[in-house]
Design an enzyme around this catalytic site. Structure first.
Site, PDB file in Angstrom:
ATOM      1  N   ASN A  15      47.466  35.204  36.856  1.00  0.00           N
ATOM      2  CA  ASN A  15      46.752  35.336  37.565  1.00  0.00           C
ATOM      3  C   ASN A  15      46.454  36.441  39.136  1.00  0.00           C
ATOM      4  O   ASN A  15      46.819  36.144  39.591  1.00  0.00           O
ATOM      5  CB  ASN A  15      45.902  33.917  37.867  1.00  0.00           C
ATOM      6  CG  ASN A  15      44.259  34.071  38.383  1.00  0.00           C
ATOM      7  OD1 ASN A  15      43.403  34.883  37.321  1.00  0.00           O
ATOM      8  ND2 ASN A  15      43.898  33.721  39.609  1.00  0.00           N
ATOM      9  N   ASN A  48      41.383  45.818  35.659  1.00  0.00           N
ATOM     10  CA  ASN A  48      43.099  45.262  35.889  1.00  0.00           C
ATOM     11  C   ASN A  48      43.527  45.951  34.143  1.00  0.00           C
ATOM     12  O   ASN A  48      44.683  45.802  34.038  1.00  0.00           O
ATOM     13  CB  ASN A  48      42.917  44.364  36.291  1.00  0.00           C
ATOM     14  CG  ASN A  48      43.105  43.968  37.956  1.00  0.00           C
ATOM     15  OD1 ASN A  48      43.534  44.557  38.756  1.00  0.00           O
ATOM     16  ND2 ASN A  48      41.048  43.385  38.013  1.00  0.00           N
ATOM     17  N   ARG A  94      36.016  22.044  26.068  1.00  0.00           N
ATOM     18  CA  ARG A  94      36.788  22.574  26.779  1.00  0.00           C
ATOM     19  C   ARG A  94      38.521  22.555  26.372  1.00  0.00           C
ATOM     20  O   ARG A  94      38.724  23.961  25.982  1.00  0.00           O
ATOM     21  CB  ARG A  94      36.771  22.861  27.871  1.00  0.00           C
ATOM     22  CG  ARG A  94      35.592  23.571  29.051  1.00  0.00           C
ATOM     23  CD  ARG A  94      35.746  22.708  30.091  1.00  0.00           C
ATOM     24  NE  ARG A  94      37.104  23.661  30.928  1.00  0.00           N
ATOM     25  CZ  ARG A  94      37.598  22.842  31.490  1.00  0.00           C
ATOM     26  NH1 ARG A  94      38.182  21.611  32.304  1.00  0.00           N
ATOM     27  NH2 ARG A  94      38.541  23.486  32.888  1.00  0.00           N
ATOM     28  N   SER A 134      45.388  38.991  45.506  1.00  0.00           N
ATOM     29  CA  SER A 134      47.512  37.846  44.964  1.00  0.00           C
ATOM     30  C   SER A 134      47.270  37.734  44.030  1.00  0.00           C
ATOM     31  O   SER A 134      46.386  37.687  42.706  1.00  0.00           O
ATOM     32  CB  SER A 134      47.340  36.674  46.027  1.00  0.00           C
ATOM     33  OG  SER A 134      46.787  36.513  47.209  1.00  0.00           O
ATOM     34  N   ARG A 144      37.208  31.924  33.290  1.00  0.00           N
ATOM     35  CA  ARG A 144      36.603  30.434  32.926  1.00  0.00           C
ATOM     36  C   ARG A 144      37.595  29.960  33.668  1.00  0.00           C
ATOM     37  O   ARG A 144      39.428  30.450  33.008  1.00  0.00           O
ATOM     38  CB  ARG A 144      36.632  30.286  31.369  1.00  0.00           C
ATOM     39  CG  ARG A 144      35.387  30.453  30.506  1.00  0.00           C
ATOM     40  CD  ARG A 144      35.935  30.168  28.881  1.00  0.00           C
ATOM     41  NE  ARG A 144      35.854  28.791  28.672  1.00  0.00           N
ATOM     42  CZ  ARG A 144      35.245  27.823  29.029  1.00  0.00           C
ATOM     43  NH1 ARG A 144      33.628  28.451  28.349  1.00  0.00           N
ATOM     44  NH2 ARG A 144      35.157  26.863  28.101  1.00  0.00           N
ATOM     45  N   ILE A 145      37.911  28.645  33.804  1.00  0.00           N
ATOM     46  CA  ILE A 145      39.240  27.252  34.484  1.00  0.00           C
ATOM     47  C   ILE A 145      39.212  26.967  32.815  1.00  0.00           C
ATOM     48  O   ILE A 145      39.592  26.052  32.387  1.00  0.00           O
ATOM     49  CB  ILE A 145      38.522  26.466  35.149  1.00  0.00           C
ATOM     50  CG1 ILE A 145      37.576  26.824  37.038  1.00  0.00           C
ATOM     51  CG2 ILE A 145      39.240  25.485  35.899  1.00  0.00           C
ATOM     52  CD1 ILE A 145      37.449  26.154  37.837  1.00  0.00           C
ATOM     53  N   HIS A 203      43.933  37.075  41.372  1.00  0.00           N
ATOM     54  CA  HIS A 203      43.061  36.800  42.137  1.00  0.00           C
ATOM     55  C   HIS A 203      42.711  37.536  43.714  1.00  0.00           C
ATOM     56  O   HIS A 203      43.292  37.925  43.959  1.00  0.00           O
ATOM     57  CB  HIS A 203      42.870  34.990  42.773  1.00  0.00           C
ATOM     58  CG  HIS A 203      42.046  34.752  42.964  1.00  0.00           C
ATOM     59  ND1 HIS A 203      41.093  34.092  42.579  1.00  0.00           N
ATOM     60  CD2 HIS A 203      41.855  34.645  45.007  1.00  0.00           C
ATOM     61  CE1 HIS A 203      39.952  33.705  43.666  1.00  0.00           C
ATOM     62  NE2 HIS A 203      40.588  33.483  44.789  1.00  0.00           N
ATOM     63  N   ASP A 229      43.497  28.704  41.447  1.00  0.00           N
ATOM     64  CA  ASP A 229      43.770  29.193  42.702  1.00  0.00           C
ATOM     65  C   ASP A 229      44.890  28.720  43.332  1.00  0.00           C
ATOM     66  O   ASP A 229      45.081  29.508  44.072  1.00  0.00           O
ATOM     67  CB  ASP A 229      42.669  29.987  43.440  1.00  0.00           C
ATOM     68  CG  ASP A 229      41.823  30.717  42.403  1.00  0.00           C
ATOM     69  OD1 ASP A 229      42.399  31.141  40.685  1.00  0.00           O
ATOM     70  OD2 ASP A 229      40.376  30.627  42.757  1.00  0.00           O
TER      71      ASP A 229
HETATM   72  C1  GAR Z   1      38.867  40.964  39.632  1.00  0.00           C
HETATM   73  O1  GAR Z   1      38.471  41.372  40.717  1.00  0.00           O
HETATM   74  C2  GAR Z   1      39.746  39.611  39.848  1.00  0.00           C
HETATM   75  O2  GAR Z   1      40.510  39.744  41.286  1.00  0.00           O
HETATM   76  C3  GAR Z   1      38.629  39.138  39.448  1.00  0.00           C
HETATM   77  O3  GAR Z   1      37.555  39.292  38.457  1.00  0.00           O
HETATM   78  C4  GAR Z   1      37.815  41.007  38.831  1.00  0.00           C
HETATM   79  C5  GAR Z   1      37.877  41.268  37.565  1.00  0.00           C
HETATM   80  O4  GAR Z   1      36.972  42.683  37.431  1.00  0.00           O
HETATM   81  N1  GAR Z   1      39.404  37.567  39.386  1.00  0.00           N
HETATM   82  C6  GAR Z   1      38.937  36.410  39.576  1.00  0.00           C
HETATM   83  O5  GAR Z   1      38.024  36.230  40.542  1.00  0.00           O
HETATM   84  C7  GAR Z   1      39.559  35.402  39.149  1.00  0.00           C
HETATM   85  N2  GAR Z   1      39.418  34.044  39.692  1.00  0.00           N
HETATM   86  P1  GAR Z   1      37.666  43.260  36.271  1.00  0.00           P
HETATM   87  O6  GAR Z   1      37.038  42.809  34.979  1.00  0.00           O
HETATM   88  O7  GAR Z   1      37.809  44.898  36.193  1.00  0.00           O
HETATM   89  O8  GAR Z   1      40.009  43.544  36.199  1.00  0.00           O
END
Ligand code: GAR
Length: 238
Positions: free
Chosen positions: A120, A29, A78, A149, A104-105, A122, A158
């Site tokens: 974010n 991303n 944290r 999303s 991480r949260i 998700h 989330d």
């Molecule tokens: C993506 O699918 C993103 O939506 C997800 O991690 C992946 C990262 O991929 N995020 C979550 O699950 C957050 N809760 P990337 O490192 O190739 O962008």
């Protein structure tokens, strides 16, 4: 707004809309944001990770973007870790913080520092499947549609106001891996389109609402086959 900056994060053009991107792993991303930046009205001022070996950091450095990893284990709590992380983020003077695969949260204090300026991505059609293992859970529940999303971050996980979603079909024989691949391919244009409109000043968070051009959205925007955001399913090209 007070802007802290230091020499690690040069501010070349004070008119640019500046992103700080948080990523824990692969960084696909982030790569989509890097690739689209020249045409989308923003610059990536810094990339931040909780893992020194995150591929995202290599992608940033290859693109000439400052990249920094902080080790959570080097901090007692944290809260301490997030305070240090967000001090570094502040130094990059971002207009927007983008969590792009940051696993991480965030603490409440960290979110509060960037309220209304942190988003974010998700991998589910929120409010369905917050948290982890979204693709496996969508399959287990017999969903026929799944997706991703982009939402504003609030302290609850989330659960912030949803800006936009990309939908994909669940196909017979899908596994979590095949479904994840189909969703990820739509995450990239979804995130780029959202950041493009945020940089253009078209989107704002107003409490639990999202404003588009100063009007509250009745429902999340939808990513069309044209990779643009639309206000209704009817407006989406087939
Ligand atoms: C993506 O699918 C993103 O939506 C997800 O991690 C992946 C990262 O991929 N995020 C979550 O699950 C957050 N809760 P990337 O490192 O190739 O962008």
């Amino acid at each position: 707004m007070i802007r802290l900056s230091d020499s690690r994060f040069p501010i070349a053009d004070s008119r640019s809309y500046r992103l700080a991107v948080l990523a824990s792993g692969r960084g696909s991303n982030l790569q989509a944001l890097l690739d689209a930046a020249p045409d989308s009205g923003y610059v990536i001022a810094g990339v931040f990770s909780d893992r020194a070996n995150a591929q995202a950091l290599d992608r940033a450095r290859t693109a000439g973007v400052p990249a920094l990893a902080l080790d959570p284990k080097a901090h007692a709590t944290r809260e301490d870790f997030d305070a240090a992380l967000f001090d570094s983020i502040d130094a990059a003077a971002p207009d927007l913080v983008v969590c792009a695969g940051y696993l991480r949260i965030l603490t409440h204090a960290a979110v509060a520092r960037f309220e209304g300026r942190i988003i974010n991505i998700h991998p589910s059609l929120l409010p369905k499947f917050p948290g982890l293992r979204t693709h496996a859970r969508a399959l287990a529940d017999g969903e026929t549609e799944h997706g991703a999303s982009v939402h504003y971050v609030i302290p609850a996980l989330d659960a912030g106001p949803i800006i936009a979603q990309a939908r994909v079909p669940v196909l017979p024989g899908d596994t979590p891996a095949t479904l994840s691949e189909r969703v990820l391919a739509r995450e990239h244009p979804l995130l780029v389109a959202c950041v493009h409109w945020l940089a253009a000043g078209r989107l704002l968070q107003n409490g639990s609402a999202v404003l588009l051009d100063s009007r509250p959205l009745a429902a999340p925007l939808l990513l069309g086959a044209d990779d643009q955001l639309h206000e209704s399913a009817e407006a989406i090209s087939p």
